[in-house]
Write a protein that holds these residues in place. Structure first.
Motif, PDB file in Angstrom:
ATOM      1  N   UNK A  52      15.545 -17.865  27.880  1.00 23.32           N
ATOM      2  CA  UNK A  52      15.033 -19.224  28.018  1.00 23.32           C
ATOM      3  C   UNK A  52      15.307 -20.013  26.755  1.00 23.32           C
ATOM      4  N   UNK A  53      15.438 -21.354  26.937  1.00 23.88           N
ATOM      5  CA  UNK A  53      15.554 -22.247  25.789  1.00 23.88           C
ATOM      6  C   UNK A  53      14.862 -23.559  26.115  1.00 23.88           C
ATOM      7  N   UNK A  54      14.358 -24.240  25.075  1.00 20.41           N
ATOM      8  CA  UNK A  54      13.652 -25.503  25.277  1.00 20.41           C
ATOM      9  C   UNK A  54      14.661 -26.644  25.405  1.00 20.41           C
ATOM     10  N   UNK A  55      14.250 -27.685  26.146  1.00 17.86           N
ATOM     11  CA  UNK A  55      15.125 -28.829  26.376  1.00 17.86           C
ATOM     12  C   UNK A  55      14.625 -29.994  25.555  1.00 17.86           C
ATOM     13  N   UNK A  56      15.429 -30.555  24.633  1.00 15.47           N
ATOM     14  CA  UNK A  56      15.111 -31.623  23.697  1.00 15.47           C
ATOM     15  C   UNK A  56      14.107 -32.659  24.151  1.00 15.47           C
ATOM     16  N   UNK A  57      14.565 -33.861  24.377  1.00 19.78           N
ATOM     17  CA  UNK A  57      13.682 -34.971  24.699  1.00 19.78           C
ATOM     18  C   UNK A  57      13.070 -34.829  26.074  1.00 19.78           C
ATOM     19  N   UNK A  58      13.584 -33.930  26.858  1.00 18.47           N
ATOM     20  CA  UNK A  58      13.044 -33.701  28.195  1.00 18.47           C
ATOM     21  C   UNK A  58      11.993 -32.594  28.194  1.00 18.47           C
ATOM     22  N   UNK A  59      11.456 -32.242  27.045  1.00 18.35           N
ATOM     23  CA  UNK A  59      10.480 -31.177  27.000  1.00 18.35           C
ATOM     24  C   UNK A  59       9.245 -31.463  27.821  1.00 18.35           C
ATOM     25  N   UNK A  60       8.911 -32.764  28.020  1.00 15.65           N
ATOM     26  CA  UNK A  60       7.730 -33.087  28.810  1.00 15.65           C
ATOM     27  C   UNK A  60       8.074 -33.469  30.229  1.00 15.65           C
ATOM     28  N   UNK A  61       9.335 -33.361  30.620  1.00 18.53           N
ATOM     29  CA  UNK A  61       9.717 -33.639  31.993  1.00 18.53           C
ATOM     30  C   UNK A  61      10.282 -32.422  32.707  1.00 18.53           C
ATOM     31  N   UNK A  62      10.819 -31.519  31.977  1.00 16.56           N
ATOM     32  CA  UNK A  62      11.457 -30.370  32.610  1.00 16.56           C
ATOM     33  C   UNK A  62      10.762 -29.074  32.201  1.00 16.56           C
ATOM     34  N   UNK A  63      10.865 -28.086  33.039  1.00 16.20           N
ATOM     35  CA  UNK A  63      10.457 -26.762  32.643  1.00 16.20           C
ATOM     36  C   UNK A  63      11.565 -26.154  31.789  1.00 16.20           C
TER      37      UNK A  63
ATOM     38  N   UNK B 118      -9.792 -28.939  36.287  1.00 17.35           N
ATOM     39  CA  UNK B 118      -8.711 -27.984  36.045  1.00 17.35           C
ATOM     40  C   UNK B 118      -7.354 -28.681  36.054  1.00 17.35           C
ATOM     41  N   UNK B 119      -7.171 -29.643  36.976  1.00 18.23           N
ATOM     42  CA  UNK B 119      -5.913 -30.414  36.996  1.00 18.23           C
ATOM     43  C   UNK B 119      -5.720 -31.162  35.679  1.00 18.23           C
ATOM     44  N   UNK B 120      -6.791 -31.812  35.195  1.00 16.80           N
ATOM     45  CA  UNK B 120      -6.706 -32.602  33.962  1.00 16.80           C
ATOM     46  C   UNK B 120      -6.393 -31.709  32.765  1.00 16.80           C
ATOM     47  N   UNK B 121      -6.999 -30.541  32.717  1.00 21.99           N
ATOM     48  CA  UNK B 121      -6.743 -29.612  31.608  1.00 21.99           C
ATOM     49  C   UNK B 121      -5.268 -29.213  31.582  1.00 21.99           C
ATOM     50  N   UNK B 122      -4.729 -28.858  32.732  1.00 26.22           N
ATOM     51  CA  UNK B 122      -3.329 -28.472  32.812  1.00 26.22           C
ATOM     52  C   UNK B 122      -2.420 -29.648  32.483  1.00 26.22           C
ATOM     53  N   UNK B 123      -2.744 -30.827  33.007  1.00 21.84           N
ATOM     54  CA  UNK B 123      -1.924 -32.036  32.804  1.00 21.84           C
ATOM     55  C   UNK B 123      -1.899 -32.445  31.337  1.00 21.84           C
ATOM     56  N   UNK B 124      -3.059 -32.407  30.668  1.00 20.20           N
ATOM     57  CA  UNK B 124      -3.119 -32.829  29.261  1.00 20.20           C
ATOM     58  C   UNK B 124      -2.480 -31.804  28.340  1.00 20.20           C
ATOM     59  N   UNK B 125      -2.658 -30.520  28.642  1.00 15.17           N
ATOM     60  CA  UNK B 125      -2.059 -29.490  27.797  1.00 15.17           C
ATOM     61  C   UNK B 125      -0.547 -29.479  27.874  1.00 15.17           C
ATOM     62  N   UNK B 126       0.022 -29.941  28.986  1.00 18.44           N
ATOM     63  CA  UNK B 126       1.482 -29.982  29.151  1.00 18.44           C
ATOM     64  C   UNK B 126       2.061 -31.352  28.826  1.00 18.44           C
ATOM     65  N   UNK B 127       1.380 -32.120  27.947  1.00 22.70           N
ATOM     66  CA  UNK B 127       1.880 -33.437  27.525  1.00 22.70           C
ATOM     67  C   UNK B 127       2.103 -34.369  28.714  1.00 22.70           C
ATOM     68  N   UNK B 128       1.169 -34.348  29.645  1.00 25.39           N
ATOM     69  CA  UNK B 128       1.186 -35.247  30.816  1.00 25.39           C
ATOM     70  C   UNK B 128       2.466 -35.094  31.623  1.00 25.39           C
ATOM     71  N   UNK B 129       2.858 -33.877  31.870  1.00 26.56           N
ATOM     72  CA  UNK B 129       4.053 -33.602  32.666  1.00 26.56           C
ATOM     73  C   UNK B 129       3.674 -33.461  34.136  1.00 26.56           C
ATOM     74  N   UNK B 130       4.429 -34.116  35.001  1.00 30.21           N
ATOM     75  CA  UNK B 130       4.186 -34.009  36.440  1.00 30.21           C
ATOM     76  C   UNK B 130       4.288 -32.573  36.910  1.00 30.21           C
ATOM     77  N   UNK B 131       5.191 -31.820  36.309  1.00 27.47           N
ATOM     78  CA  UNK B 131       5.415 -30.458  36.757  1.00 27.47           C
ATOM     79  C   UNK B 131       4.201 -29.562  36.542  1.00 27.47           C
ATOM     80  N   UNK B 132       3.276 -29.965  35.645  1.00 26.71           N
ATOM     81  CA  UNK B 132       2.075 -29.168  35.422  1.00 26.71           C
ATOM     82  C   UNK B 132       1.096 -29.276  36.577  1.00 26.71           C
ATOM     83  N   UNK B 133       1.325 -30.245  37.482  1.00 24.60           N
ATOM     84  CA  UNK B 133       0.423 -30.445  38.622  1.00 24.60           C
ATOM     85  C   UNK B 133       0.904 -29.724  39.867  1.00 24.60           C
ATOM     86  N   UNK B 134       1.926 -28.900  39.716  1.00 21.49           N
ATOM     87  CA  UNK B 134       2.413 -28.152  40.879  1.00 21.49           C
ATOM     88  C   UNK B 134       1.357 -27.160  41.348  1.00 21.49           C
TER      89      UNK B 134
END
Length: 622
Positions: free
Chosen positions: A4-15, A95-111
């Motif tokens: 795995x590797x992290x994705x630059x500016x898309x860190x809060x949009x992509x897994x 629980x949704x808010x905790x996951x959403x805030x911890x993942x820098x408000x990423x939509x993917x955290x709400x899956x």
């Protein structure tokens, strides 16, 4: 094996992006692949993610204190009524808010946790009655005049007086009637005669939009057809009025991007304009060397302010923008003062640039008089495209507004010096094109994926095809600026694969989707002009009549002869050489008589029809 590797500016949009080794399942390599986005999930999961986001967004603006059961219960019930969505429990929402805030408000955290599973699914006299009836006629959308309504009021009283012996009713004067009407509540009058929108516009408080405090905090977008008819570059014929989709920064009033085309406003034109706005404008110096300055606008916008056009209400647009960190802000219906800049820039373009160009049209037909824009059009599309770029970059950005309050370029530099916008790295632009690409679903079958009238396939896609059922539908995304390849989502690997177009002549190289659609239409028009429909009709009728005559002749022949079997006739036709370049038939030719003595031994008989197959099967083909 994978890593795995992290994705630059898309860190809060992509897994995280998973890279497969060349020996992994399906021989899928990491070259040309992008991790999955929300669009790759099923419609049910996408709806659930957006439902969770709606509740979090609504509660976040209103909650006071912590996300506790005491603070949330009443808010959840109110949110469910306003949003018309099924409410979650307070613990679930927390629980949704905790996951959403911890993942820098990423939509993917709400899956949902099961997202990776598959397949589930005033006091008046005695005339008051007549006055009220007259007012009922006045307060209608047809908007009759006060004089006409007063006449109706007088007629009602005259007819009533005919049935009265004593106590004749005396109508009030026209002036008195006029004054009574004018004393009616003004809002109610406008509401009944002009509608609620005009009533609200005339009497409600006019709000002002909250001004932006930094560059790209709020960007307005809208479309308009330009009052100008342009010529085709090659054919020199009028091709109509182009549509302009433009984006303008509220803080600096700089034009950050645009799209110019002849298609009606759509998701495609919006995506093209957004991509032009956030990408670097390196192409300007190469394509238009006459431009002196740099188009400095680029970077990640925070909010996109849109109206209620159909193309902006597309679920794909909002979803794609949220994935790249752009919040879509919908303006209330018929409140243009909340989006003032883009409405004003259209008037500025018309009054400062288009007004002097031959081929200008008029929105009001009465203003045209003897002017015909199609006959007077003298500017090619490419020329106007260059002039429009130059007007934006070299004139508009460096000129002050009419009230001498600011200059777009200086205001942008002021904002950048305080808080520069996030810029996309070169490695992220390809991923950006995938997320904002034109989405479609196609069958994955033999030959690859057929899209836009073209075929896309590769060895990796062929390997993946072997592991899936026949004709499986796959999600595709197309970069509208380059159709030489598309991205195909591989559900088994949960990532996108870049698939090239099968194009042996290089047709799709640096070809845009718009250019391809124009080429397709021109080719269809050319073929239609070349087809002789009358000639084809005569040929088809001849074939049909010839078949009917042949059938009649055979039926007549069968009725006149005893019924015969057709066993062995195909072999006989083969023996006699019945084929397209000869006139042979199955009737054998009579052989000439031979003056030869009969042999003493008996002659061997020819094989009958049952033995004919075995007899000719030993012959070698040629």
């Amino acid at each position: 094996m994978s890593h795995e590797k992290e994705v630059g500016v898309f860190g809060d949009e992509f897994q995280t992006v998973i890279e497969f080794d060349k020996h992994s399942e399906g021989s899928l390599t990491t070259h040309g692949t992008v991790n999955r986005d929300l669009a790759s999930y099923s419609t049910e999961i996408q709806s659930e993610v957006m439902r969770r986001y709606r509740f979090i967004e609504w509660i976040l603006k209103r909650v006071k204190g912590g996300w506790t059961e005491k603070n949330l219960n009443s808010l959840i019930r109110q949110a469910a009524i306003e949003l018309k969505l099924e409410p979650p429990s307070c613990r679930t929402l927390a629980r949704w808010w905790k996951s959403y805030s911890e993942e820098n408000c990423s939509l993917m955290s709400l899956l949902p946790n099961n997202s990776n599973k598959g397949n589930r699914k005033q006091k008046v006299a005695n005339d008051s009655v007549f006055f009220e009836r007259a007012i009922e006629r006045y307060l209608v959308p047809e908007r009759p005049s006060i004089a006409a309504v007063y006449e109706y009021y007088s007629d009602l009283i005259r007819i009533e007086n005919q049935s009265l012996v004593d106590g004749q009713i005396q109508p009030i004067s026209y002036k008195g009637f006029y004054n009574r009407v004018k004393k009616l509540p003004a809002y109610e009058v406008v509401l009944a005669r002009h509608g609620k929108y005009q009533a609200d516009m005339a009497f409600d408080k006019i709000d002002v939009h909250t001004p932006a405090t930094r560059v790209l905090e709020k960007v307005e977008i809208d479309h308009t057809p330009l009052d100008l008819i342009l010529l085709d570059d090659e054919l020199d014929i009028p091709i109509g009025r182009p549509y302009l989709t433009i984006l303008i920064d509220q803080f600096s009033k700089s034009i950050v991007g645009f799209h110019l085309g002849f298609e009606d406003p759509s998701y495609y034109s919006v995506m093209k304009a957004i991509l032009n706005a956030i990408k670097p404008k390196d192409y300007v110096s190469e394509r238009f060397p006459s431009i002196e300055h740099e188009w400095y606008c680029q970077g990640k916008m925070e909010s996109l302010v849109v109206d209620n056009g159909r193309e902006f209400w597309s679920g794909s647009l909002e979803q794609a923008c949220l994935e790249v960190g752009i919040h879509v802000q919908f303006n209330p219906v018929r409140k243009p003062w909340l989006k003032p800049l883009v409405e004003r820039i259209f008037r500025t373009i018309g009054s400062r640039l288009i007004v002097t160009i031959p081929g200008k049209t008029f929105s009001n037909l009465l203003q045209r008089e003897g002017y015909d824009p199609r006959k007077d059009a003298v500017m090619h599309f490419s020329t106007f495209n260059e002039l429009f770029h130059k007007w934006i970059i070299d004139e508009y950005h460096y000129d002050s507004d009419s009230r001498k309050r600011s200059i777009p370029f200086l205001k942008w530099q002021e904002g950048v010096s305080v808080m520069p916008p996030i810029r996309y790295e070169q490695d992220d632009l390809e991923k950006l094109s995938v997320v904002l690409g034109v989405m479609a679903k196609r069958k994955h079958r033999r030959g690859g994926v057929h899209l836009h009238g073209l075929r896309y396939d590769s060895h990796e896609l062929a390997d993946y095809r072997r592991m899936n059922p026949h004709d499986t539908k796959v999600l595709t995304k197309t970069n509208p600026d380059d159709i030489s390849s598309v991205y195909v989502y591989l559900d088994r690997h949960q990532r996108y694969l870049k698939v090239p177009c099968i194009d042996p002549i290089g047709y799709t190289r640096q070809l845009s989707l718009t250019q391809h659609r124009i080429n397709q239409r021109l080719h269809r028009d050319y073929i239609n002009q070349q087809v002789d429909l009358e000639g084809l009709a005569r040929v088809r009728m001849y074939i049909h009549e010839r078949i009917e005559r042949e059938a009649e002749d055979l039926n007549r022949l069968h009725r006149s002869r005893p019924k015969r079997t057709t066993g062995g006739m195909s072999r006989l036709a083969k023996h006699n050489g019945v084929m397209s370049d000869s006139d042979a038939s199955c009737v054998p030719e009579e052989l000439p008589a031979l003056n030869v003595k009969e042999p003493k031994k008996p002659q061997k008989a020819l094989p009958d029809s049952d033995e004919w197959d075995n007899f000719i099967s030993k012959l070698d083909p040629y």
